[in-house]
Design a protein around this motif. Structure first.
Motif, PDB file in Angstrom:
ATOM      1  N   ASN A  65      36.560  40.281  34.332  1.00 44.34           N
ATOM      2  CA  ASN A  65      36.985  39.529  35.521  1.00 44.34           C
ATOM      3  C   ASN A  65      36.129  38.281  35.720  1.00 44.34           C
ATOM      4  OD1 ASN A  65      38.975  41.337  36.042  1.00 44.34           O
ATOM      5  ND2 ASN A  65      37.932  42.368  37.736  1.00 44.34           N
ATOM      6  N   ASP A 101      29.043  35.640  38.763  1.00 42.04           N
ATOM      7  CA  ASP A 101      29.613  34.551  37.970  1.00 42.04           C
ATOM      8  C   ASP A 101      29.646  33.281  38.792  1.00 42.04           C
ATOM      9  OD1 ASP A 101      32.299  34.086  39.275  1.00 42.04           O
ATOM     10  OD2 ASP A 101      32.552  36.214  38.770  1.00 42.04           O
ATOM     11  N   PHE A 160      39.380  46.101  38.335  1.00 34.93           N
ATOM     12  CA  PHE A 160      38.301  46.078  39.317  1.00 34.93           C
ATOM     13  C   PHE A 160      37.983  47.472  39.880  1.00 34.93           C
ATOM     14  CE2 PHE A 160      37.287  46.035  43.842  1.00 34.93           C
ATOM     15  CZ  PHE A 160      36.010  45.505  43.758  1.00 34.93           C
TER      16      PHE A 160
HETATM   17  P1  ADP Z   1      43.214  41.904  36.515  1.00 33.37           P
HETATM   18  O1  ADP Z   1      41.905  41.390  36.004  1.00 33.37           O
HETATM   19  O2  ADP Z   1      43.980  42.584  35.448  1.00 33.37           O
HETATM   20  O3  ADP Z   1      44.035  40.873  37.238  1.00 33.37           O
HETATM   21  P2  ADP Z   1      41.548  43.374  38.284  1.00 33.37           P
HETATM   22  O4  ADP Z   1      41.766  44.607  39.090  1.00 33.37           O
HETATM   23  O5  ADP Z   1      40.455  43.416  37.311  1.00 33.37           O
HETATM   24  O6  ADP Z   1      42.913  43.059  37.589  1.00 33.37           O
HETATM   25  O7  ADP Z   1      41.311  42.152  39.244  1.00 33.37           O
HETATM   26  C1  ADP Z   1      42.240  41.850  40.269  1.00 33.37           C
HETATM   27  C2  ADP Z   1      42.170  40.405  40.695  1.00 33.37           C
HETATM   28  O8  ADP Z   1      41.029  40.174  41.470  1.00 33.37           O
HETATM   29  C3  ADP Z   1      42.054  39.421  39.569  1.00 33.37           C
HETATM   30  O9  ADP Z   1      43.315  39.096  39.038  1.00 33.37           O
HETATM   31  C4  ADP Z   1      41.423  38.221  40.260  1.00 33.37           C
HETATM   32  O10 ADP Z   1      42.401  37.441  40.915  1.00 33.37           O
HETATM   33  C5  ADP Z   1      40.570  38.868  41.301  1.00 33.37           C
HETATM   34  N1  ADP Z   1      39.180  38.934  40.834  1.00 33.37           N
HETATM   35  C6  ADP Z   1      38.539  40.014  40.371  1.00 33.37           C
HETATM   36  N2  ADP Z   1      37.255  39.707  40.043  1.00 33.37           N
HETATM   37  C7  ADP Z   1      37.101  38.396  40.276  1.00 33.37           C
HETATM   38  C8  ADP Z   1      36.002  37.466  40.129  1.00 33.37           C
HETATM   39  N3  ADP Z   1      34.825  37.833  39.632  1.00 33.37           N
HETATM   40  N4  ADP Z   1      36.201  36.180  40.511  1.00 33.37           N
HETATM   41  C9  ADP Z   1      37.406  35.778  41.002  1.00 33.37           C
HETATM   42  N5  ADP Z   1      38.463  36.595  41.167  1.00 33.37           N
HETATM   43  C10 ADP Z   1      38.322  37.889  40.809  1.00 33.37           C
END
Ligand code: ADP
Ligand code: MG
Length: 681
Positions: free
Chosen positions: A35, A76, A120
Motif C-alpha cells: 500500500n 510513506d 489493509f
Molecule cells: P488495495 O491495496 O487492494 O486497494 P487495501 O485494503 O490494501 O486494498 O487498501 C485499501 C485502500 O486504502 C487503497 O486502495 C488506498 O486507496 C488506501 N490506502 C491504503 N494504504 C494507504 C497508504 N499508505 N497511503 C494512501 N492510501 C492508502
C-alpha cells in the motif's frame, strides 16, 4: 473527535480474519508495504502529469519497530488520504472487500494462504489496534488520525502532521509478540520486499568497530528497486544477468543461460528464467522459481503455473495477471494460467532453438547439462516434444552430436534390418560395453551413448514416436544378430559337434547367474565366445528396479547367453581336441545308442495310428525300457564331455575372457584367470 461504526453484516470480522489466516499472519507486512508503495507511485504519477507541483522530497518508505511500546510503524511519503478518503477507502471499500473475501473463501481457508486479497485489514491479524496518521497531498486538507481496535467501531480526528504521506501504526497483540523482533521483521522484508520499486529503509546499516557491531548513520535499505527482470533486455549485458542470478541464489554455481520473458499481450508477464547446472537428484532441485506480482514476492511454489518440467528452472516470474487470491486447484484450471504456462513452454523452446541455430557449438558444449531439462520436457509435454525434436541431440560414442534427423540419415543404409526397421544401437555404459561397441563399429554401425538419468525412459518414449524403429542395447546380442539381415552364415561345425561342445562349455560355466550355451555362426574373425543378455529381459528388469511395478521380472534371476562362434579357429581346435580325447569312447556309445534308437523309432512308427488302449502292455514296457537305455547312454556321453570340458584350460580361458569383457569376472575367479593366463603364455 468523530466516532463511527463500520457498516458490515458480520458483527466482528476481525476474529474471523485471525482465525482463517492463522498460519500466514506474516503477510500483513507485505500488504502494508505494498500500500505504501502504491501511494508513492501514485504521487510520482501525479507529479509527472503536472497535477502535483511541489517538491516530492525523499520518498523512502520507513519501517520502524518500537519494542517498548510494542508497535510497528510503516511510513510513506505518498499521496496520503483526506478524512473523506479514509472513510471511503478504509471504512467502506477495504472493509467490504475484506468481508467479501472472507465470505468467499471461508470454506477454502488453506487454499488462500500466502495470497493477496485481504489488504489493509490483514494488519488486524497481528494488531489489537491500528492507527492511521495521514496527510493528503491535496492543498487545504487537514491531516487526520483514524483508529480502530478490531471491532466495527472506529474513531477519526484531526491532528497536526508536518509531512505529507501516511504512517500506519500497529499496536501488536500479545499473541503476536514474535513480530516485535528486529531479525524477524528484517527476514520478512527480505522475503517479500526484496525487489519492490521504492526504497524501503529498516534501521541503520551496521559495521564492525572495536570488535563490536555498531549502527552507522546510514539507512539500511532492504531492496533493489530495479531488479533485472524489470529492465529492457537491450539494456542488459551478460554480466547483469549473472549478477542478478547471484542475488537470487547466492550459493549456486553459474547458470547455463537465461531466458528473458517479456509479454504484454494477451496477458502481462515479465521475468527471467535460468537453466541451472543440475546435480544428481532432480527432485531436490525443484521449486526455485519465485513468483512476483508487481515486484512483490508471492510464492516460490509454482506448480500449476509453469509446466512441471520447468519447475527445474530457476529465476523469477512477475505477473499481475495471475490470480493470486484463489486456491491452487482453481489456479490450475484457470485459463489465463494455462495460457501463461503454454507461453512459457513455447518461449523456452524458442530460446533453445535459437541457441541451437545460432551457435551450435555452444549448444553442443552445454548439451550434457541441458539434456535433462530437454528430455524431461519431451517426456512430459507433447507440445514441447514437437518443438524440441528439432534440436534434441544424440551423442554417439565418439562424442559427435546429431539431431534426430541427422542421425536417421547417418544410420539408415547400414542399420536397417531385414524387416525394414531402423535399429538404433545404444550403450548405457561406454566403458563397460567397450568390446561390444568396438564389434558394432567394426561392422560400420554407430552407437549412441545413453548414460543419463532419464535415458531409459527417453528410449521408451522415442520408440513410441519414431516409426518403424527400435532401440537395441549394443550388448543385447552378438554383433551379427543385433541388426538381423538376410545373409546367414554357414557353420563349420556340424550339428552333432555343436551339441557336444554345448556340454563341454556348460561344464565350465559359473552357477550364477544362469547361462545358456548357444551357437551363432559368425565370421571367423569375430570373438569365439561372447556373453549377451536379451534386450527385452534387461529392460523389464531395469524398469522393475526403477519401481515400474514389474516386480515379477525383478525377482527373476539374471539370465545370460554364452554365445559360441563355431567358425572361430579356437572353437574348432577345442572340437578337434575333444575328438582326439573322446572320439573312440563317444563312437562306442553312439554305436550302442543307434540300434536302440532305430528299433524305438520302428516301434513308434508301427504304433503311430493306434489308440492308447490298442497298444499292448508288453510293447509299452519295451518302449520304456529302450528310452531308459538311451538316456543312460546319453548321460554317459554327457559325463564324458563334461569331464573333458572341466579339464580343458582353453574352454575355461575363453569363458573367462568373455566374462572379463562384461565386467563379470571378479575376486578369486579373476586372480585364477590371471594365473592361468600366465601359464598358457
Ligand atoms: P488495495 O491495496 O487492494 O486497494 P487495501 O485494503 O490494501 O486494498 O487498501 C485499501 C485502500 O486504502 C487503497 O486502495 C488506498 O486507496 C488506501 N490506502 C491504503 N494504504 C494507504 C497508504 N499508505 N497511503 C494512501 N492510501 C492508502
Ligand atoms: Mg493493498
Amino acid at each position: 473527535m468523530q466516532k463511527g461504526k463500520i457498516n458490515v453484516k458480520a458483527d466482528n470480522i476481525f476474529p474471523i480474519i485471525k482465525k482463517f489466516l492463522y498460519s500466514d499472519h506474516e503477510i500483513f507486512l507485505r500488504e502494508l508495504i505494498s500500500n505504501a508503495v502504491d501511494a508513492t507511485q501514485k504521487l510520482k504519477t501525479l507529479s509527472i502529469a503536472g497535477d502535483y507541483k511541489d517538491e516530492m522530497g525523499d520518498l523512502t518508505i520507513r519501517v520502524s519497530l518500537d519494542e517498548k511500546n510494542k508497535t510497528i510503524t510503516v511510513s510513506d511519503r505518498g499521496v496520503g488520504m483526506t478524512g473523506e478518503e479514509i472513510k471511503k477507502y478504509i471504512n467502506e471499500i477495504a472493509f467490504s472487500s475484506a468481508e467479501d473475501f472472507i465470505q468467499k473463501y471461508k470454506d477454502h481457508a488453506s487454499g488462500i494462504i500466502g495470497h493477496f486479497g485481504l489488504g489493509f485489514y490483514s494488519s488486524f491479524m497481528v494488531a489489537k489496534r491500528v492507527d492511521i496518521l495521514t496527510k493528503s497531498y491535496k492543498k487545504g486538507t487537514k491531516p487526520v488520525k483514524w483508529s480502530c481496535d478490531g471491532s466495527p467501531e472506529y474513531s477519526i480526528e484531526e491532528i497536526e502532521k508536518e509531512t505529507r504521506g501516511t504512517d500506519v501504526v500497529l499496536h501488536i497483540d500479545d499473541d503476536s509478540k514474535e513480530f516485535l523482533d528486529e531479525n524477524r521483521i528484517h527476514g520478512l522484508l527480505k522475503k517479500y520486499c526484496k525487489f519492490l520499486p521504492i526504497e524501503i529503509a529498516f534501521g541503520k546499516e551496521k559495521e564492525w568497530k572495536d570488535g563490536k557491531e555498531v549502527e552507522t548513520g546510514k539507512d539500511r535499505i532492504i531492496n533493489n528497486v530495479k531488479p533485472a527482470w524489470t529492465r529492457k533486455p537491450s539494456e542488459l549485458k551478460e554480466e547483469d544477468y549473472l549478477e542478478f542470478y547471484k542475488e537470487l541464489y547466492p550459493f549456486s554455481e553459474d547458470p547455463l543461460f537465461h531466458i528473458h520473458l517479456n509479454v504484454d499481450y494477451p496477458f502481462n508477464l515479465t521475468g527471467i528464467l535460468y537453466f541451472p547446472k543440475i546435480k544428481k537428484n532432480i527432485e531436490l532441485q525443484k521449486n526455485k522459481i519465485q513468483l512476483y506480482c508487481n515486484q512483490v514476492f508471492v510464492t516460490d511454489s509454482v506448480e500449476g503455473i509453469v509446466p512441471e518440467f520447468l519447475t527445474l528452472l530457476h529465476g523469477v516470474i512477475d505477473s499481475p495477471d495471475i490470480p493470486l487470491n484463489v486456491s491452487r486447484s482453481y489456479l490450475q484450471s484457470d485459463s489465463n494460467v494455462k495460457k501463461i504456462s503454454s507461453h512459457i513452454t513455447k518461449k523456452v523452446a524458442d530460446k533453445l532453438m535459437e541457441i541451437f541455430k545460432n551457435n551450435r557449438e555452444e549448444f553442443e558444449n552445454k548439451w550434457e547439462d541441458l539434456k535433462i531439462f530437454i528430455q524431461y520436457g519431451m517426456l512430459t509435454e507433447d507440445k514441447f516434444y514437437d518443438k524440441a525434436k528439432d534440436f534434441s541431440l544424440f551423442r554417439n560414442t565418439e562424442d559427435n552430436y546429431f539431431t534426430f534427423d541427422e542421425y536417421e540419415k547417418l544410420i539408415k543404409d547400414n542399420q536397417t534390418d531385414k524387416d525394414k526397421n531402423l535399429v538404433y544401437l545404444y550403450s548405457t555404459d561406454v566403458e563397460k560395453q567397450y568390446s561390444f561397441i568396438e564389434a558394432a563399429k567394426s561392422k560400420g554401425y554407430d552407437v549412441i551413448a545413453m548414460e543419463g538419468q532419464l535415458d531409459t525412459h527417453f528410449i521408451n518414449h522415442l520408440e513410441t514416436k519414431f516409426e518403424n524403429s527400435r532401440f537395441v542395447r549394443v550388448d543385447a546380442d552378438v554383433v551379427d544378430k543385433l541388426i538381423p539381415k538376410d545373409e546367414s552364415k554357414e557353420s563349420k561345425l556340424s550339428k552333432e559337434e555343436q551339441d557336444d561342445l554345448t556340454d563341454v562349455f556348460a561344464a565350465q560355466l559359473p552357477e550364477k547367474p544362469v547361462f545358456s550355451v548357444v551357437f551363432e555362426s559368425m565370421d571367423e574373425n569375430e570373438s569365439p565366445v561372447t556373453i549377451t543378455q536379451s534386450e527385452f529381459m534387461r529392460r523389464m528388469k531395469d524398469m522393475s528396479e526403477m519401481g515400474g511395478g514389474m516386480n515379477f521380472y525383478g525377482d527373476m534371476p539374471d539370465n545370460y547367453n554364452l554365445v559360441v562362434n563355431p567358425n572361430h579357429e579356437l572353437v574348432q581346435r577345442i572340437s578337434k581336441e575333444k575328438t582326439e580325447a573322446l572320439g573312440e569312447e563317444l563312437k562306442r556309445i553312439s554305436e550302442k545308442i543307434n540300434p536302440v534308437e532305430e528299433s524305438k523309432q520302428e516301434l513308434e512308427k508301427a504304433n503311430k495310428d493306434k489308440k492308447e488302449e490298442e497298444i499292448s502292455q508288453e510293447e509299452k514296457d519295451r518302449l520304456e525300457e529302450m528310452e531308459k537305455k538311451i538316456n543312460e547312454l546319453q548321460n554317459k556321453r554327457k559325463e564324458a564331455l563334461t569331464g573333458f570340458g572341466k579339464e580343458n584350460k582353453l574352454v575355461k580361458q575363453l569363458i573367462d575372457l568373455a566374462l572379463l569383457s562384461n565386467n563379470m569376472l571378479k575376486g578369486e575367479d579373476l586372480s585364477r584367470f590371471v594365473r592361468r593366463s600366465i601359464e598358457l603364455i
